[in-house]
Design an enzyme around this catalytic site. Structure first.
Site, mmCIF file in Angstrom:
data_model
loop_
_atom_site.group_PDB
_atom_site.id
_atom_site.type_symbol
_atom_site.label_atom_id
_atom_site.label_comp_id
_atom_site.label_asym_id
_atom_site.label_seq_id
_atom_site.Cartn_x
_atom_site.Cartn_y
_atom_site.Cartn_z
ATOM 1 N N LEU A 141 0.824 -1.217 0.000
ATOM 2 C CA LEU A 141 0.000 0.000 0.000
ATOM 3 C C LEU A 141 0.850 1.256 0.000
ATOM 4 O O LEU A 141 0.438 2.305 -0.465
ATOM 5 C CB LEU A 141 -0.881 0.032 1.261
ATOM 6 C CG LEU A 141 -1.947 -1.030 1.384
ATOM 7 C CD1 LEU A 141 -2.529 -1.049 2.792
ATOM 8 C CD2 LEU A 141 -3.049 -0.769 0.369
ATOM 9 N N GLY A 142 2.029 1.146 0.568
ATOM 10 C CA GLY A 142 2.885 2.332 0.641
ATOM 11 C C GLY A 142 4.228 2.000 1.252
ATOM 12 O O GLY A 142 4.430 0.912 1.797
ATOM 13 N N GLY A 144 7.500 3.773 3.570
ATOM 14 C CA GLY A 144 7.923 4.907 4.390
ATOM 15 C C GLY A 144 9.389 4.739 4.727
ATOM 16 O O GLY A 144 10.045 3.819 4.229
ATOM 17 N N PHE A 146 10.613 3.699 7.398
ATOM 18 C CA PHE A 146 10.915 2.563 8.267
ATOM 19 C C PHE A 146 10.585 1.206 7.673
ATOM 20 O O PHE A 146 10.801 0.187 8.285
ATOM 21 C CB PHE A 146 10.186 2.744 9.608
ATOM 22 C CG PHE A 146 10.527 4.045 10.246
ATOM 23 C CD1 PHE A 146 11.768 4.230 10.824
ATOM 24 C CD2 PHE A 146 9.643 5.112 10.227
ATOM 25 C CE1 PHE A 146 12.119 5.449 11.390
ATOM 26 C CE2 PHE A 146 9.985 6.337 10.791
ATOM 27 C CZ PHE A 146 11.228 6.499 11.375
ATOM 28 N N VAL A 149 4.216 -0.916 3.958
ATOM 29 C CA VAL A 149 2.882 -1.190 4.492
ATOM 30 C C VAL A 149 2.149 -2.008 3.429
ATOM 31 O O VAL A 149 2.117 -1.620 2.258
ATOM 32 C CB VAL A 149 2.120 0.124 4.806
ATOM 33 C CG1 VAL A 149 0.734 -0.186 5.349
ATOM 34 C CG2 VAL A 149 2.903 0.989 5.787
ATOM 35 N N LYS A 164 2.081 -3.028 8.814
ATOM 36 C CA LYS A 164 3.250 -2.152 8.663
ATOM 37 C C LYS A 164 4.471 -2.928 9.151
ATOM 38 O O LYS A 164 4.560 -3.296 10.325
ATOM 39 C CB LYS A 164 3.034 -0.885 9.492
ATOM 40 C CG LYS A 164 4.169 0.117 9.435
ATOM 41 C CD LYS A 164 3.731 1.448 10.057
ATOM 42 C CE LYS A 164 4.881 2.426 10.191
ATOM 43 N NZ LYS A 164 4.450 3.750 10.632
ATOM 44 N N ASP A 256 4.956 14.810 13.354
ATOM 45 C CA ASP A 256 5.228 14.541 11.937
ATOM 46 C C ASP A 256 3.957 14.781 11.121
ATOM 47 O O ASP A 256 3.613 14.013 10.233
ATOM 48 C CB ASP A 256 5.737 13.104 11.754
ATOM 49 C CG ASP A 256 6.443 12.911 10.411
ATOM 50 O OD1 ASP A 256 6.820 13.931 9.785
ATOM 51 O OD2 ASP A 256 6.607 11.755 9.976
HETATM 52 P P1 ATP Z 1 7.288 7.971 6.884
HETATM 53 O O1 ATP Z 1 8.432 7.824 5.941
HETATM 54 O O2 ATP Z 1 6.256 8.966 6.342
HETATM 55 O O3 ATP Z 1 7.667 8.264 8.301
HETATM 56 P P2 ATP Z 1 6.438 5.296 7.766
HETATM 57 O O4 ATP Z 1 7.537 4.329 7.444
HETATM 58 O O5 ATP Z 1 6.280 5.655 9.210
HETATM 59 O O6 ATP Z 1 6.501 6.585 6.842
HETATM 60 P P3 ATP Z 1 3.617 5.225 7.243
HETATM 61 O O7 ATP Z 1 3.598 6.714 7.033
HETATM 62 O O8 ATP Z 1 2.881 4.728 8.436
HETATM 63 O O9 ATP Z 1 5.111 4.649 7.238
HETATM 64 O O10 ATP Z 1 3.064 4.509 5.934
HETATM 65 C C1 ATP Z 1 3.646 4.688 4.642
HETATM 66 C C2 ATP Z 1 2.527 4.809 3.598
HETATM 67 O O11 ATP Z 1 1.749 3.598 3.578
HETATM 68 C C3 ATP Z 1 1.515 5.925 3.885
HETATM 69 O O12 ATP Z 1 1.919 7.173 3.377
HETATM 70 C C4 ATP Z 1 0.247 5.399 3.219
HETATM 71 O O13 ATP Z 1 0.233 5.713 1.837
HETATM 72 C C5 ATP Z 1 0.350 3.884 3.386
HETATM 73 N N1 ATP Z 1 -0.394 3.437 4.582
HETATM 74 C C6 ATP Z 1 0.062 3.455 5.851
HETATM 75 N N2 ATP Z 1 -0.849 2.982 6.716
HETATM 76 C C7 ATP Z 1 -1.922 2.635 5.965
HETATM 77 C C8 ATP Z 1 -3.217 2.073 6.285
HETATM 78 N N3 ATP Z 1 -3.535 1.779 7.533
HETATM 79 N N4 ATP Z 1 -4.080 1.842 5.280
HETATM 80 C C9 ATP Z 1 -3.728 2.153 3.996
HETATM 81 N N5 ATP Z 1 -2.535 2.687 3.634
HETATM 82 C C10 ATP Z 1 -1.637 2.929 4.600
#
Ligand code: ATP
Length: 429
Positions: A141-142, A144, A146, A149, A164, A256
């Site tokens: 889905l995405g 980040g 860390f 997801v 995640k 953030d």
């Molecule tokens: P960052 O680099 O922004 O700190 P991160 O590694 O903490 O990111 P998240 O921001 O929690 O990760 O998630 C990364 C991406 O995954 C989000 O921008 C979103 O597009 C997708 N995503 C995260 N959680 C969900 C969810 N619960 N449902 C659908 N998509 C999600």
């Protein structure tokens, strides 16, 4: 006490969207799950004035459902029951009669839509088992900083969720992830993404989260079918402030707040949820941080001074500025320049796009982008600010071209950051 069948949904189902052959229904969760988690919902429909109910499905795993194959201009009523391992609840209160047609129901207002997570609030304890025993992992889905997801399905309940994955190589990484889980436990609010389950095996941590399918807020507003006006912006800002207000009442700072961390609950819905509590901190006197995303950093973060609740409100001001104009108020040609603009608090409404924007909205932003953090509005003050409080009549369309440009630029930045992060974080699924 032995488990029993759940109570029905707390209220009647509503029509979130109405078409000539389809109605999108939404409803709130149960008031009591009977001591055994709600695993799904049964939807019943009654056509016209008859009082005969037909079961449409018993396999709905979230609190919304698209009823398809309806007859144009026919009237329908619906009721929903909750299902747990013991059985099926009594039906909910019956919905208002809904006419299938290509217009929105007269009595429908998205703000009245029930605002629930797809599961009841729950206490999560990190498990030391393999996530794949309990969840089927699906598409990404995405990405980040860390990790990744992915969409996932709980094998037992068939519930659609998001997983995640975080690679925690050092004990400090693991601690950070556990910290995020602890923080999420106190953040049970409809505007904040909910945690469902958590796993830690070796260096791998997995958080199972509520799944939100509508994508990032900024992607939604640039969609061709979306009419972006100041009124829509107030609808989003109100929800953001509600979520932040709740966090602050729990003594938690997000730290953030940025567009990527605001997701739409469903496609075609303007309801949002704030996500990513990876940098969140419990407020304490003397707290200093040096993290976040440059464009949204408050001056006290850039200068490594003490932060406060209004550190998040600065970022809320930046998000609002970008939503209204598609311009990023402090963005420089590089990170150094951006930081310098922030420290100088150098920003303005000089661009001609602000000519069309109300003074109320400008006052709102001005009351957030203040150098002195004690002078910035709190989330509660924002909710009581005239711009958010008054029902706006304005329907002047805001230009989406600049927001599109902004979104494309951020996509590139994000992809670049993710590639950089992937050099450090190896995927393990
Ligand atoms: P960052 O680099 O922004 O700190 P991160 O590694 O903490 O990111 P998240 O921001 O929690 O990760 O998630 C990364 C991406 O995954 C989000 O921008 C979103 O597009 C997708 N995503 C995260 N959680 C969900 C969810 N619960 N449902 C659908 N998509 C999600």
């Amino acid at each position: 006490m032995p488990a029993e069948v759940p109570e029905p949904p707390a209220n009647k189902p509503y029509a979130a969207k109405v078409f000539k052959d389809m109605i999108n229904l939404v409803w709130p969760g149960t008031t009591y799950d009977g001591g055994s988690i709600v695993t799904g919902y049964q939807i019943e429909m009654c056509e016209g004035t008859k009082n005969s109910w037909k079961v449409l499905t018993k396999n709905v795993f979230s609190t919304s459902y698209a009823v398809k194959g309806l007859k144009d201009n026919s009237t329908y009523k619906f009721r929903v029951s909750c299902i747990n391992a013991i059985g099926t609840s009594k039906p909910s209160i019956v919905s208002e009669p809904i006419v299938a047609s290509d217009s929105k129901g007269d009595d429908y207002d998205e703000e009245d839509e029930p605002d629930e997570a797809s599961f009841e609030p729950r206490k999560v304890k990190t498990r030391k088992e393999n996530v794949k025993e309990f969840y089927e992992i699906r598409e990404e889905l995405g990405k980040g900083k860390f990790g990744t997801v992915n969409k996932c399905v709980e094998k037992k309940s068939k519930k659609m969720l998001a997983a995640k994955f975080i690679k925690a190589e050092k004990p400090a990484d693991k601690k950070e992830c556990e910290h995020e889980i602890e923080i999420m436990m106190v953040l049970q609010h409809p505007k904040l993404l909910q945690l469902y389950d958590a796993f830690a095996t070796g260096n791998n941590m997995v958080m199972i989260l509520e799944y939100v399918s509508g994508g990032e807020l900024f992607e939604r507003v640039i969609d061709e079918s979306f009419d972006l006006t100041e009124k829509e912006v107030t609808f989003f800002m109100r929800q953001i402030c509600e979520g932040v207000k709740f966090m602050h009442a729990q003594k938690v700072l997000h730290l953030d707040m940025k567009p990527e961390n605001i997701l739409c609950v469903r496609k075609n819905s303007n309801k949002i949820k704030i996500i990513d509590f990876g940098l969140a901190q419990v407020m304490k006197k003397g707290l200093k941080v040096s993290c976040g995303t440059p464009e949204f950093l408050a001056p006290e973060v850039v200068s490594y001074d003490e932060v406060s609740y209004t550190t998040d409100m600065w970022a809320v001001g930046v998000i609002c500025y970008v939503l209204l104009s598609g311009l990023s108020p402090f963005m420089g040609d590089n990170e150094g320049e951006t930081m310098s603009n922030i420290l100088k608090v150098e920003w303005d409404f000089d661009d001609e796009c602000f000519d069309e924007i109300s003074d109320l909205s400008k006052n709102f932003i001005e009351s957030l982008l203040k150098e002195d953090k004690s002078e910035r509005m709190t989330a509660d003050q924002c909710l009581n600010n005239d711009w958010l409080k008054k029902e706006l009549k304005s329907t002047h369309a805001l230009s989406k071209a600049r927001i599109k440009k902004y979104v494309i630029k951020r996509r590139w930045q994000k992809a670049f950051n993710a590639v950089r992060a992937m050099i450090r974080v190896k995927r393990f699924i």
